[in-house]
Design a protein around this motif. Structure first.
Motif, mmCIF file in Angstrom:
data_model
loop_
_atom_site.group_PDB
_atom_site.id
_atom_site.type_symbol
_atom_site.label_atom_id
_atom_site.label_comp_id
_atom_site.label_asym_id
_atom_site.label_seq_id
_atom_site.Cartn_x
_atom_site.Cartn_y
_atom_site.Cartn_z
ATOM 1 N N ARG A 64 18.258 7.499 -56.220
ATOM 2 C CA ARG A 64 19.549 7.651 -56.902
ATOM 3 C C ARG A 64 20.473 8.568 -56.106
ATOM 4 N N GLN A 65 19.927 9.666 -55.593
ATOM 5 C CA GLN A 65 20.742 10.574 -54.785
ATOM 6 C C GLN A 65 21.217 9.889 -53.507
ATOM 7 N N LEU A 66 20.352 9.136 -52.877
ATOM 8 C CA LEU A 66 20.735 8.423 -51.661
ATOM 9 C C LEU A 66 21.869 7.447 -51.951
ATOM 10 N N GLU A 67 21.760 6.738 -53.057
ATOM 11 C CA GLU A 67 22.819 5.802 -53.428
ATOM 12 C C GLU A 67 24.140 6.530 -53.658
ATOM 13 N N MET A 68 24.061 7.674 -54.326
ATOM 14 C CA MET A 68 25.268 8.436 -54.610
ATOM 15 C C MET A 68 25.891 8.978 -53.325
ATOM 16 N N TYR A 69 25.079 9.562 -52.447
ATOM 17 C CA TYR A 69 25.599 10.164 -51.221
ATOM 18 C C TYR A 69 25.942 9.126 -50.156
ATOM 19 N N SER A 70 25.554 7.878 -50.368
ATOM 20 C CA SER A 70 25.894 6.816 -49.422
ATOM 21 C C SER A 70 27.342 6.366 -49.566
ATOM 22 N N SER A 71 27.957 6.779 -50.633
ATOM 23 C CA SER A 71 29.349 6.390 -50.870
ATOM 24 C C SER A 71 30.238 6.883 -49.730
ATOM 25 N N PRO A 72 31.123 6.034 -49.238
ATOM 26 C CA PRO A 72 32.029 6.451 -48.156
ATOM 27 C C PRO A 72 32.984 7.572 -48.577
ATOM 28 N N ARG A 73 33.188 7.726 -49.882
ATOM 29 C CA ARG A 73 34.079 8.783 -50.362
ATOM 30 C C ARG A 73 33.480 10.170 -50.177
ATOM 31 N N ILE A 74 32.165 10.258 -50.123
ATOM 32 C CA ILE A 74 31.506 11.555 -49.948
ATOM 33 C C ILE A 74 31.392 11.823 -48.452
ATOM 34 N N ARG A 75 32.118 12.837 -48.013
ATOM 35 C CA ARG A 75 32.201 13.123 -46.587
ATOM 36 C C ARG A 75 31.446 14.385 -46.178
ATOM 37 N N ASN A 76 31.100 15.230 -47.152
ATOM 38 C CA ASN A 76 30.404 16.469 -46.813
ATOM 39 C C ASN A 76 29.527 16.870 -47.988
ATOM 40 N N ILE A 77 28.523 17.657 -47.696
ATOM 41 C CA ILE A 77 27.588 18.159 -48.711
ATOM 42 C C ILE A 77 27.278 19.596 -48.347
ATOM 43 N N HIS A 78 27.105 20.425 -49.362
ATOM 44 C CA HIS A 78 26.840 21.855 -49.109
ATOM 45 C C HIS A 78 25.467 22.214 -49.573
#
Length: 78
Positions: A64-78
């Motif tokens: 589920r996290q991979l699917e969420m972070y795979s979105s092109p809108r998400i460009r960075n993570i902290h």
């Protein structure tokens, strides 16, 4: 080398997918995604190999996290 169980292969597969997905992120934030993925997997190192329910739960959560972070809108993570 010992043969891997189905769950072990699935965990490794999820980890590889996470690392592959970092290649789609902007160059300047790739290290953040790799560090995050590594940290998430390291948090679960203490889970017993025989605790199938916990492993399956963590796999579902990871996908589920991979699917969420795979979105092109998400460009960075902290």
């Amino acid at each position: 080398m010992a043969r891997l169980s189905g769950l072990q292969r699935e965990v490794l597969s999820l980890y590889r997918k996470c690392l592959r997905e970092t290649r789609r992120k902007p160059m300047e934030t790739r290290d953040n995604f790799k560090t995050y993925a590594r940290a998430e997997f390291q948090k679960s190192l203490t889970v017993s190999k025989k605790d199938f329910n916990a492993i399956e739960y963590l796999l579902r959560k990871g996908y589920r996290q991979l699917e969420m972070y795979s979105s092109p809108r998400i460009r960075n993570i902290h």
